[in-house]
Design an enzyme around this catalytic site. Sequence first.
Site, PDB file in Angstrom:
ATOM      1  N   LYS A 253      38.806  39.395  28.913  1.00  0.00           N
ATOM      2  CA  LYS A 253      37.409  39.370  29.356  1.00  0.00           C
ATOM      3  C   LYS A 253      37.193  40.325  30.530  1.00  0.00           C
ATOM      4  O   LYS A 253      38.001  40.369  31.442  1.00  0.00           O
ATOM      5  CB  LYS A 253      37.023  37.948  29.784  1.00  0.00           C
ATOM      6  CG  LYS A 253      35.584  37.757  30.214  1.00  0.00           C
ATOM      7  CD  LYS A 253      35.319  36.294  30.546  1.00  0.00           C
ATOM      8  CE  LYS A 253      33.865  36.021  30.882  1.00  0.00           C
ATOM      9  NZ  LYS A 253      33.469  36.614  32.170  1.00  0.00           N
ATOM     10  N   HIS A 277      30.848  40.379  34.170  1.00  0.00           N
ATOM     11  CA  HIS A 277      30.918  39.125  34.932  1.00  0.00           C
ATOM     12  C   HIS A 277      29.512  38.640  35.306  1.00  0.00           C
ATOM     13  O   HIS A 277      29.283  38.115  36.403  1.00  0.00           O
ATOM     14  CB  HIS A 277      31.779  39.291  36.185  1.00  0.00           C
ATOM     15  CG  HIS A 277      32.580  38.070  36.534  1.00  0.00           C
ATOM     16  ND1 HIS A 277      33.880  37.888  36.136  1.00  0.00           N
ATOM     17  CD2 HIS A 277      32.265  36.954  37.232  1.00  0.00           C
ATOM     18  CE1 HIS A 277      34.332  36.727  36.585  1.00  0.00           C
ATOM     19  NE2 HIS A 277      33.366  36.142  37.254  1.00  0.00           N
TER      20      HIS A 277
END
Length: 393
Positions: A253, A277
Amino acid sequence: MSVITSIEDLRVLAEKRVPRMFYQYADSGSWTEGTYRANEADLARIRLRQRVAVNLEQRSTRTRLLGQPAGMPVAIAPTGLTGMQHADGEILAARAARDFGIPFTLSTMSICSIEDVAEGTGGHPFWFQVYVMRDRGFVERLIARARAGNVSALVLTLDLPISGQRHKDLKNGLSAPPRMTLANLANIAGKPRWWWRMLHTRRRTLGNIVGHIEGLGDNALLSEWCARQFDPTLNWDDVRWIRGLWDGKLVLKGIQDVEDARMAASTGADALIVSNHGGRQLDGAPSSIVALPRIADAVGQRMEVHMDGGIRSGQDVLKALALGARGTYIGRSMLYGLGAMGQAGVTRALEIIHKELDLTMAFCGRTRIEDIDRGVLFDDSDAVPAAPLALAA
């Protein structure tokens, strides 16, 4: 209470019911919040191509994510301090995801622990997000706990070796549980639903950490420990180390760059998430939807490409799929629902996104998720040169 018909309705209600420091923790970005706002704005600029006279009777939003069936190409993203939006929030969100047939991802920085969520969902598999921290022994134990808790996929976050400057969190003195200052007490007093539920749960601090680090229990020490533990030496060797510890599905991620995407594909990971994010790290970075197409084109044949950032509707999901994503994640949309109405609110958020996705597929002449491609997008690049579709060309 008026009828809830959109994610925005849930956001408005959550703002009324959740203490300011936790609502703003969810609903904010770093520095000027430019990237945070761009995640939504760039999605909104993409136009859709309406089609007619197509047989739409047999539509389905079902798909597969990491080889597992899912009711729609949406997973719940890992979000820190979820249990401060609503008491036992991670358990409630995981139950809603389980019942809806989509994946739930638990954050390392959660209030409810791995064990809490495993017990609270009857052992139903879920995903777990982990950071590479300086204390590698803690990371190894965390992964072992995830395996014991029936976690079916590990999500390794790469874009937080250091924390972005988030002005609202600094001004609010963010902590879990909140410090009992006069300002906090005054704000919490006006949120009776929130504090009544918090009084009746034992889960008020970071459940994956407290009790699992020797000598660590005081909240002040906890915040200091977390600040010290994010590791600025994080590199691709650490990713390969995690891959060696975990033999299940692995997702990376925080990918925004094509070169990084190619490195991610070389590690043996099963998927990556195009993510900034939620605009909470590098302000000024491109929105996720702008970064997505190039990355999908570069590595989409080698691994699953997923995306998070700015997903507030089923139309946003369709746009991401059209530009190369195999799956999407909702973080804030889920938190708004949770803060507004607990588990029922998360379920309502999922219902809203699902219905919007289904209807938008129909208007674009598509009946199956696998048939969604760039052909559903209206190419207005001449009229709007800065649109994400033009940037992806």
